[in-house]
Motif scaffolding. Structure first.
Motif, PDB file in Angstrom:
ATOM      1  N   PRO A  77       4.717  14.032 -10.932  1.00  0.00           N
ATOM      2  CA  PRO A  77       5.433  13.582  -9.737  1.00  0.00           C
ATOM      3  C   PRO A  77       5.076  12.148  -9.387  1.00  0.00           C
ATOM      4  O   PRO A  77       3.939  11.717  -9.578  1.00  0.00           O
ATOM      5  N   LYS A  78       6.055  11.415  -8.887  1.00  0.00           N
ATOM      6  CA  LYS A  78       5.832  10.032  -8.476  1.00  0.00           C
ATOM      7  C   LYS A  78       4.897  10.018  -7.271  1.00  0.00           C
ATOM      8  O   LYS A  78       5.104  10.751  -6.317  1.00  0.00           O
ATOM      9  N   PRO A  79       3.854   9.189  -7.292  1.00  0.00           N
ATOM     10  CA  PRO A  79       2.950   9.123  -6.144  1.00  0.00           C
ATOM     11  C   PRO A  79       3.691   8.638  -4.904  1.00  0.00           C
ATOM     12  O   PRO A  79       4.602   7.828  -4.998  1.00  0.00           O
ATOM     13  N   LYS A  80       3.290   9.127  -3.757  1.00  0.00           N
ATOM     14  CA  LYS A  80       3.898   8.700  -2.501  1.00  0.00           C
ATOM     15  C   LYS A  80       3.021   7.622  -1.868  1.00  0.00           C
ATOM     16  O   LYS A  80       1.814   7.618  -2.036  1.00  0.00           O
ATOM     17  N   HIS A  81       3.668   6.715  -1.140  1.00  0.00           N
ATOM     18  CA  HIS A  81       2.915   5.657  -0.460  1.00  0.00           C
ATOM     19  C   HIS A  81       2.243   6.215   0.797  1.00  0.00           C
ATOM     20  O   HIS A  81       2.579   7.291   1.277  1.00  0.00           O
ATOM     21  N   THR A  82       1.306   5.482   1.303  1.00  0.00           N
ATOM     22  CA  THR A  82       0.636   5.844   2.550  1.00  0.00           C
ATOM     23  C   THR A  82       1.685   5.901   3.654  1.00  0.00           C
ATOM     24  O   THR A  82       2.504   4.988   3.770  1.00  0.00           O
ATOM     25  N   PRO A  83       1.688   6.970   4.448  1.00  0.00           N
ATOM     26  CA  PRO A  83       2.711   7.078   5.502  1.00  0.00           C
ATOM     27  C   PRO A  83       2.687   5.882   6.458  1.00  0.00           C
ATOM     28  O   PRO A  83       1.634   5.339   6.764  1.00  0.00           O
ATOM     29  N   THR A  84       3.864   5.504   6.906  1.00  0.00           N
ATOM     30  CA  THR A  84       4.002   4.469   7.920  1.00  0.00           C
ATOM     31  C   THR A  84       3.833   5.125   9.288  1.00  0.00           C
ATOM     32  O   THR A  84       3.900   6.351   9.375  1.00  0.00           O
ATOM     33  N   PRO A  85       3.581   4.399  10.347  1.00  0.00           N
ATOM     34  CA  PRO A  85       3.633   2.948  10.437  1.00  0.00           C
ATOM     35  C   PRO A  85       2.356   2.281   9.927  1.00  0.00           C
ATOM     36  O   PRO A  85       1.271   2.831  10.056  1.00  0.00           O
ATOM     37  N   TRP A  86       2.559   1.111   9.328  1.00  0.00           N
ATOM     38  CA  TRP A  86       1.451   0.261   8.931  1.00  0.00           C
ATOM     39  C   TRP A  86       1.309  -0.821   9.997  1.00  0.00           C
ATOM     40  O   TRP A  86       2.208  -1.035  10.791  1.00  0.00           O
ATOM     41  N   ARG A  87       0.189  -1.529   9.985  1.00  0.00           N
ATOM     42  CA  ARG A  87      -0.021  -2.581  10.973  1.00  0.00           C
ATOM     43  C   ARG A  87      -0.960  -3.635  10.413  1.00  0.00           C
ATOM     44  O   ARG A  87      -1.638  -3.415   9.419  1.00  0.00           O
ATOM     45  N   THR A  88      -0.967  -4.771  11.063  1.00  0.00           N
ATOM     46  CA  THR A  88      -1.951  -5.820  10.809  1.00  0.00           C
ATOM     47  C   THR A  88      -2.648  -6.037  12.139  1.00  0.00           C
ATOM     48  O   THR A  88      -2.095  -6.661  13.037  1.00  0.00           O
ATOM     49  N   PRO A  89      -3.843  -5.504  12.302  1.00  0.00           N
ATOM     50  CA  PRO A  89      -4.528  -5.628  13.591  1.00  0.00           C
ATOM     51  C   PRO A  89      -4.670  -7.086  13.998  1.00  0.00           C
ATOM     52  O   PRO A  89      -5.013  -7.932  13.187  1.00  0.00           O
TER      53      PRO A  89
END
Length: 123
Positions: A13-25
């Motif tokens: 299976p294709k790996p999944k990305h880290t769930p969003t939301p992402w941020r730049t503190p």
């Protein structure tokens, strides 16, 4: 049949990305550049030129590195919504002429999403 990509075995299976939301503190720039993270995971760093442990190919200034990190976060956080909106739009009007009011609704939704993207990108 499509050939396997490097480091990929058949039927994996294709790996999944880290769930969003992402941020730049805010204020998180340090000797390693700017960090992109989720609520629980550090995802990536964006390097700036001149940092002691930055790769040789890092050419961004501090402002550019921070802008690049925010740009990546904005694009990733809204990717699924953009794809969904465009999919709805194209599927709905696949075989038809555009009914004016329905087209206006889809365009309003697309404009609202674009306004949100532009506002977040300007921060």
């Amino acid at each position: 049949m499509e050939p396997n990509k490097p480091n990929e075995t058949p039927n994996t299976p294709k790996p999944k990305h880290t769930p969003t939301p992402w941020r730049t503190p805010l204020g998180f720039g340090n000797e390693k550049g700017f960090i992109i993270r989720s609520e629980t995971t550090t995802i990536a760093g964006v390097w700036e030129r001149g940092m002691s442990d930055a790769p040789q190919h890092a050419t961004a200034t501090s402002n550019e590195a921070q802008a690049n990190a925010r740009y990546i976060v904005t694009a990733c956080n809204h990717h699924e919504a953009l794809v969904r909106q465009l999919s709805q739009f194209t599927e709905r009007f696949k075989f038809q002429r555009f009914p004016k009011r329905e087209l206006e609704i889809y365009l309003e939704n697309a404009r609202a999403l674009l306004a949100k993207l532009e506002a977040e990108a300007a921060q």
